[in-house]
Enzyme design. Structure first.
Site, PDB file in Angstrom:
ATOM      1  N   ARG A  52       0.853  -1.188   0.000  1.00 19.84           N
ATOM      2  CA  ARG A  52       0.000   0.000   0.000  1.00 19.84           C
ATOM      3  C   ARG A  52       0.891   1.240   0.000  1.00 19.84           C
ATOM      4  O   ARG A  52       1.095   1.885   1.032  1.00 19.84           O
ATOM      5  CB  ARG A  52      -0.927  -0.011   1.209  1.00 19.84           C
ATOM      6  CG  ARG A  52      -1.899  -1.197   1.188  1.00 19.84           C
ATOM      7  CD  ARG A  52      -2.760  -1.221   2.431  1.00 19.84           C
ATOM      8  NE  ARG A  52      -3.682  -2.348   2.409  1.00 19.84           N
ATOM      9  CZ  ARG A  52      -4.526  -2.645   3.405  1.00 19.84           C
ATOM     10  NH1 ARG A  52      -4.564  -1.879   4.487  1.00 19.84           N
ATOM     11  NH2 ARG A  52      -5.327  -3.683   3.313  1.00 19.84           N
ATOM     12  N   ASP A  54       2.404   4.911  -0.255  1.00 21.30           N
ATOM     13  CA  ASP A  54       1.848   6.168   0.212  1.00 21.30           C
ATOM     14  C   ASP A  54       1.792   7.213  -0.899  1.00 21.30           C
ATOM     15  O   ASP A  54       2.317   7.005  -1.998  1.00 21.30           O
ATOM     16  CB  ASP A  54       2.695   6.715   1.368  1.00 21.30           C
ATOM     17  CG  ASP A  54       2.704   5.793   2.568  1.00 21.30           C
ATOM     18  OD1 ASP A  54       1.650   5.206   2.869  1.00 21.30           O
ATOM     19  OD2 ASP A  54       3.768   5.668   3.214  1.00 21.30           O
ATOM     20  N   ARG A 206      10.889   4.805   4.839  1.00 28.37           N
ATOM     21  CA  ARG A 206      11.172   6.232   4.916  1.00 28.37           C
ATOM     22  C   ARG A 206      11.741   6.631   6.276  1.00 28.37           C
ATOM     23  O   ARG A 206      12.634   7.487   6.363  1.00 28.37           O
ATOM     24  CB  ARG A 206       9.917   7.032   4.577  1.00 28.37           C
ATOM     25  CG  ARG A 206       9.499   6.898   3.109  1.00 28.37           C
ATOM     26  CD  ARG A 206       8.148   7.541   2.853  1.00 28.37           C
ATOM     27  NE  ARG A 206       8.142   8.932   3.260  1.00 28.37           N
ATOM     28  CZ  ARG A 206       7.021   9.620   3.470  1.00 28.37           C
ATOM     29  NH1 ARG A 206       5.826   9.049   3.321  1.00 28.37           N
ATOM     30  NH2 ARG A 206       7.084  10.890   3.829  1.00 28.37           N
TER      31      ARG A 206
END
Length: 264
Positions: A52, A54, A206
């Site tokens: 999924r 971002d 990240r």
């Protein structure tokens, strides 16, 4: 007739999307893909993504499963061409595979691999590069040995609650990292980080990259990284790296799940 599971391997430029997952109002990759599937299948068809991604995150090998009519089993190449003819220009289907019954792109995956790109030259600010990497620029010298040392510590099984976004729906934070390394980019314009694991948490890559870069720039001590791998929350982590440098590169599945029909 009973539908068959298909796997589409897709690429997309995430800059114009609010991520993969369908949203009530925002434009997403999943919604665009499902709209095309509905046209081709003649009914609403759910597309399940392996990751999924971002807002702003790109994909070179996102895996998407969906149920297709049996007639497409012998026309997988036609299906790939039809998808590409109808999808917006930011999305491209690289391959279509016919899969065994029960296949699910998310649950059947054994590993996912991400890549993060950093630009360390002046040209990183170019409008043709800045949307696709973290443009640190030439004025900030990364200590490459420090980056690689942190990557080495990442390999293995850890609880990543110190390097991921807190999530109410997350049942556990343990992930097994099989591969993590930094290397100079082939174009000589910066560094590339590659990481592969059995699963990834929200913002995990990240957070990892943001913390590693802070250490490599001398903003925090190298000893902070091992501590974050045992932390009980993410309060000590550095801010996440920008989304535009991140790419979902590949998803791995057991060979026996492929039915044998594919296009590329």
């Amino acid at each position: 007739m009973t539908s068959r599971p298909f796997l589409a391997v897709i690429q997309y430029d995430g800059g114009g999307f609010a991520g993969w997952q369908r949203q009530p109002a925002d434009r997403t990759v999943q919604a665009e893909f499902e709209a095309v599937l509905e046209r081709l299948m003649g009914r609403k068809t759910t597309a399940t993504g392996a990751g999924r991604t971002d807002t702003g995150v790109h994909a070179l090998g996102q895996a998407v499963s969906f149920a297709g009519a049996p007639r497409w089993v012998s026309q997988a190449d036609d299906l790939r061409r039809a998808l590409n003819a109808l999808l917006p220009h930011e999305i491209w289907v690289q391959q279509v595979h016919v899969m065994q019954p029960g296949f699910d792109a998310r649950r059947s995956a054994t590993a996912r691999r991400y890549r993060y790109l950093i630009g360390t030259d002046e040209a990183a600010a170019s409008p043709f590069r800045k949307p696709y990497e973290w443009a640190l620029g030439a004025s900030r010298a990364l200590q490459t040995e420090t980056l690689e040392s942190a990557a080495t510590a990442l390999v293995g099984e850890h609880d990543f609650r110190g390097l991921a976004a807190a999530g109410a729906n997350t049942t556990h934070y343990r992930c097994r990292v099989a591969l993590a390394h930094w290397a100079p980019r082939a174009d000589g314009a910066g560094m590339a980080f590659t990481v592969e694991a059995d699963r990834f948490l929200h913002h995990m890559v990240r957070f990892i990259v943001g913390t590693m870069v802070d250490i490599a720039l001398g903003r925090r001590p190298p000893a902070d990284f091992p501590r974050l791998l045992t932390a009980t929350d993410n309060l000590a982590a550095s801010p996440p790296a920008p989304p535009q440098g991140l790419y979902l590169e590949a998803v791995r599945y057991p060979p026996e799940l492929y039915a044998g029909e594919s296009t590329s």
